[in-house]
Write a protein that holds these residues in place. Structure first.
Motif, PDB file in Angstrom:
ATOM      1  N   GLY A  92      46.713  97.011 115.452  1.00 31.33           N
ATOM      2  CA  GLY A  92      47.933  97.503 115.050  1.00 31.33           C
ATOM      3  C   GLY A  92      48.937  96.685 114.219  1.00 31.33           C
ATOM      4  N   GLU A  93      48.466  95.508 114.258  1.00 28.53           N
ATOM      5  CA  GLU A  93      49.172  94.522 113.743  1.00 28.53           C
ATOM      6  C   GLU A  93      48.735  94.127 112.464  1.00 28.53           C
ATOM      7  N   PRO A  94      49.442  93.640 111.391  1.00 28.90           N
ATOM      8  CA  PRO A  94      48.779  92.965 110.252  1.00 28.90           C
ATOM      9  C   PRO A  94      47.522  92.068 110.451  1.00 28.90           C
ATOM     10  N   PRO A  95      46.403  92.378 109.991  1.00 27.50           N
ATOM     11  CA  PRO A  95      45.453  91.685 110.282  1.00 27.50           C
ATOM     12  C   PRO A  95      45.200  90.116 109.829  1.00 27.50           C
ATOM     13  N   VAL A  96      45.486  89.844 108.598  1.00 31.57           N
ATOM     14  CA  VAL A  96      45.602  88.650 107.949  1.00 31.57           C
ATOM     15  C   VAL A  96      46.778  87.990 107.935  1.00 31.57           C
ATOM     16  N   PRO A  97      47.352  87.108 108.851  1.00 32.74           N
ATOM     17  CA  PRO A  97      48.441  86.215 108.614  1.00 32.74           C
ATOM     18  C   PRO A  97      48.504  85.389 107.428  1.00 32.74           C
ATOM     19  N   ILE A  98      49.761  85.721 106.850  1.00 31.63           N
ATOM     20  CA  ILE A  98      50.040  84.918 105.439  1.00 31.63           C
ATOM     21  C   ILE A  98      50.515  83.568 106.023  1.00 31.63           C
ATOM     22  N   ALA A  99      50.097  82.259 105.426  1.00 31.17           N
ATOM     23  CA  ALA A  99      50.577  81.183 105.723  1.00 31.17           C
ATOM     24  C   ALA A  99      51.656  80.822 104.703  1.00 31.17           C
ATOM     25  N   ARG A 100      52.693  80.115 105.121  1.00 32.68           N
ATOM     26  CA  ARG A 100      53.798  79.754 104.308  1.00 32.68           C
ATOM     27  C   ARG A 100      54.275  78.534 105.004  1.00 32.68           C
ATOM     28  N   ASP A 101      54.197  77.526 103.710  1.00 30.84           N
ATOM     29  CA  ASP A 101      54.433  76.065 104.170  1.00 30.84           C
ATOM     30  C   ASP A 101      55.858  75.844 104.811  1.00 30.84           C
ATOM     31  N   LEU A 102      56.044  75.051 105.685  1.00 33.12           N
ATOM     32  CA  LEU A 102      57.232  74.407 106.181  1.00 33.12           C
ATOM     33  C   LEU A 102      58.216  73.989 105.109  1.00 33.12           C
ATOM     34  N   GLU A 103      59.434  74.208 104.780  1.00 40.31           N
ATOM     35  CA  GLU A 103      60.100  73.784 103.946  1.00 40.31           C
ATOM     36  C   GLU A 103      60.420  72.151 103.916  1.00 40.31           C
ATOM     37  N   ILE A 104      60.401  71.625 105.101  1.00 38.93           N
ATOM     38  CA  ILE A 104      60.501  70.358 105.306  1.00 38.93           C
ATOM     39  C   ILE A 104      59.389  69.345 104.842  1.00 38.93           C
ATOM     40  N   ASP A 160      57.304  70.635 102.366  1.00 43.58           N
ATOM     41  CA  ASP A 160      56.641  71.308 101.002  1.00 43.58           C
ATOM     42  C   ASP A 160      56.671  70.265  99.764  1.00 43.58           C
ATOM     43  N   PHE A 161      57.249  68.936 100.148  1.00 44.72           N
ATOM     44  CA  PHE A 161      57.079  67.993  98.901  1.00 44.72           C
ATOM     45  C   PHE A 161      55.675  67.522  98.602  1.00 44.72           C
ATOM     46  N   LEU A 162      54.836  67.783  99.985  1.00 45.80           N
ATOM     47  CA  LEU A 162      53.436  67.466  99.589  1.00 45.80           C
ATOM     48  C   LEU A 162      52.781  68.396  98.737  1.00 45.80           C
ATOM     49  N   ARG A 163      52.896  69.786  98.889  1.00 45.27           N
ATOM     50  CA  ARG A 163      52.699  70.472  97.866  1.00 45.27           C
ATOM     51  C   ARG A 163      53.022  70.220  96.258  1.00 45.27           C
ATOM     52  N   LEU A 164      54.227  70.028  96.221  1.00 44.34           N
ATOM     53  CA  LEU A 164      54.668  69.654  94.954  1.00 44.34           C
ATOM     54  C   LEU A 164      54.054  68.426  94.227  1.00 44.34           C
ATOM     55  N   MET A 165      53.683  67.528  95.003  1.00 43.70           N
ATOM     56  CA  MET A 165      52.785  66.351  94.709  1.00 43.70           C
ATOM     57  C   MET A 165      51.505  66.722  94.039  1.00 43.70           C
ATOM     58  N   GLU A 166      50.873  67.803  94.548  1.00 43.33           N
ATOM     59  CA  GLU A 166      49.542  67.827  94.210  1.00 43.33           C
ATOM     60  C   GLU A 166      49.116  67.910  92.995  1.00 43.33           C
ATOM     61  N   LEU A 188      62.091  58.788 100.926  1.00 40.15           N
ATOM     62  CA  LEU A 188      60.933  59.238 101.956  1.00 40.15           C
ATOM     63  C   LEU A 188      59.822  59.781 101.101  1.00 40.15           C
ATOM     64  N   GLU A 189      60.261  60.784 100.415  1.00 38.72           N
ATOM     65  CA  GLU A 189      59.056  61.412  99.342  1.00 38.72           C
ATOM     66  C   GLU A 189      58.659  60.629  98.575  1.00 38.72           C
ATOM     67  N   ALA A 190      59.509  59.806  97.924  1.00 43.42           N
ATOM     68  CA  ALA A 190      59.022  59.044  96.750  1.00 43.42           C
ATOM     69  C   ALA A 190      58.061  57.874  97.322  1.00 43.42           C
ATOM     70  N   SER A 191      58.373  57.453  98.475  1.00 42.27           N
ATOM     71  CA  SER A 191      57.407  56.525  99.081  1.00 42.27           C
ATOM     72  C   SER A 191      56.209  56.841  99.391  1.00 42.27           C
ATOM     73  N   VAL A 192      56.104  58.233  99.888  1.00 42.69           N
ATOM     74  CA  VAL A 192      54.617  58.821 100.455  1.00 42.69           C
ATOM     75  C   VAL A 192      53.868  58.978  99.134  1.00 42.69           C
ATOM     76  N   LEU A 193      54.654  59.152  98.083  1.00 40.88           N
ATOM     77  CA  LEU A 193      53.848  59.635  96.780  1.00 40.88           C
ATOM     78  C   LEU A 193      53.382  58.568  96.149  1.00 40.88           C
ATOM     79  N   VAL A 194      54.029  57.535  96.247  1.00 38.73           N
ATOM     80  CA  VAL A 194      53.496  56.009  95.556  1.00 38.73           C
ATOM     81  C   VAL A 194      52.538  55.586  96.631  1.00 38.73           C
ATOM     82  N   GLY A 195      52.706  55.557  97.856  1.00 37.27           N
ATOM     83  CA  GLY A 195      51.543  54.853  98.830  1.00 37.27           C
ATOM     84  C   GLY A 195      50.366  55.696  98.521  1.00 37.27           C
ATOM     85  N   THR A 196      50.444  56.696  98.382  1.00 39.40           N
ATOM     86  CA  THR A 196      49.246  57.753  98.265  1.00 39.40           C
ATOM     87  C   THR A 196      48.610  57.291  97.058  1.00 39.40           C
ATOM     88  N   LEU A 197      49.271  57.179  96.104  1.00 37.19           N
ATOM     89  CA  LEU A 197      48.798  57.017  94.559  1.00 37.19           C
ATOM     90  C   LEU A 197      48.054  55.495  94.715  1.00 37.19           C
TER      91      LEU A 197
END
Length: 355
Positions: free
Chosen positions: A284-296, A298-304, A336-345
């Motif tokens: 009786g409940e929606p069978p497919v949960p919708i995934a939503r990124d946690l805002e804190i 979501d900078f990872l998604r923006l980096m992709e 913080l976000e910039a350092s994660v991006l640089v380190g990843t690259l």
């Protein structure tokens, strides 16, 4: 973004999980039969269950689905399923890692609806997941050409996802996915909450309402065996909203019962990793949960797009500091976000050039 509200299924188990009073992990490789039982007070789920069988040619396993829908997933071997007067062949002869990396999943599965009789025979390892249902249906063999696979994420959170069974024309409430993680990579980053397109009023204002869903994650490591298990593992995390509630080291053949929330997984640096994920929601409940990124996070998604763009082999492996500054300014990245991006690259082999 509204803060995510905790769904009702997590409430009874939250404190016990956080305090370590309940262990949601089960080592399955020595178990023949039912692995996780929703009736067990020490198992933090109420819908899903899991079976695992190591079959030899002389064995016959009877299975009556009653008021539950099942999905049978071969891990290795070949099986004959006699169901409702018919015979279905199900196989995975070379195991789940056969075509990885690069070749995709070789997964297959058999869906069994409510109120059917089956008998299982064959040789190899077979697992099954089930949940309550009330909609009649027909048995359905699902083979690799019918599954949908794609690459998700970038850098250390890139992984492959294959949707094997989704609610709709086949199942009612049961979802089955396979995740492939290269060595050292994460799945489900950024962490995502699973919610309905609905809101409830809280003292802080409107909040997204999570579905009353739960999951079982079955972990497989390519490198496995008693002599190396202490050194080959994955990390299974269970989160509520933006908070990490518990982390568990899991080995090949471990199953984890997860009462909802977010549950990112990290593979061991020594070997690639597969997660077989079953998900279910109540009737009786929606069978497919919708995934939503946690805002804190979501900078990872923006980096992709940036990371995937500079990974284009037609480009030189260099990134200018001017482009980095412009990108970080565009997306309002802090230090913080910039350092994660640089380190990843840098970890991906790119040089940061210019002033």
């Amino acid at each position: 973004m509204h803060p995510s509200a905790m769904h009702q299924n997590l409430n009874p188990y939250l404190d016990k999980l956080a305090q370590g009073q309940i262990n949601p992990c089960r080592s399955t490789l020595q178990i023949h039969g039912r692995v996780l039982e929703p009736e067990d007070a020490d198992t933090p789920i109420s819908l899903l269950d899991m079976h695992r069988w190591d079959l030899t040619p002389e064995q016959r396993i009877p299975l009556t689905t009653r008021d539950r829908e099942f999905v049978l997933v071969p891990q290795f071997g070949a099986f004959t399923i006699q169901v409702d007067g018919g015979t279905i062949q199900l196989e995975r002869p070379n195991g789940p890692f056969d075509l990885y990396p690069g070749g995709g999943s070789n997964a297959s599965a058999l869906y069994l609806p409510i109120r059917c009789q089956a008998q299982i025979s064959g040789e190899g390892e077979l697992v099954a997941f089930s949940c309550p249902a009330d909609r009649p249906g027909l048995p359905r063999l699902i083979t690799t050409p019918e599954t949908d696979s794609w690459s998700i994420g970038a850098a250390f959170w890139r992984h492959d996802r294959t949707d094997i069974l989704l609610p709709g024309p086949i199942s009612q409430n049961l979802t089955l996915r396979e995740l492939y993680l290269p060595a050292g990579h994460w799945a489900d980053l950024p962490p995502a909450t699973h919610d309905q397109v609905a809101y409830e009023e809280t003292e802080q204002g409107e909040a997204l309402v999570e579905t009353n869903h739960e999951a079982i994650q079955y972990h497989r490591c390519r490198m496995a065996g008693p002599e190396i298990d202490p050194f080959v593992f994955a990390t299974q995390n269970i989160m509520l909203g933006e908070r990490l509630r518990r982390s568990y080291l899991v080995h090949d053949g471990d199953a984890v019962a997860i009462p909802g929330g977010a549950y990112p997984t990290a593979a061991c640096p020594f070997t690639d990793h597969i997660v077989i994920r079953a998900m279910a929601t109540p009737i009786g409940e929606p069978p497919v949960p919708i995934a939503r990124d946690l805002e804190i996070y979501d900078f990872l998604r923006l980096m992709e797009p940036f990371i995937l763009g500079v990974n284009d082999p037609s480009l030189k492996p260099q990134v200018s500091r001017a482009n980095l500054r412009a990108f970080c300014k565009l997306h309002d990245f802090g230090d913080l976000e910039a350092s994660v991006l640089v380190g990843t690259l840098i970890e991906q082999g790119f040089d940061i050039v210019g002033g």
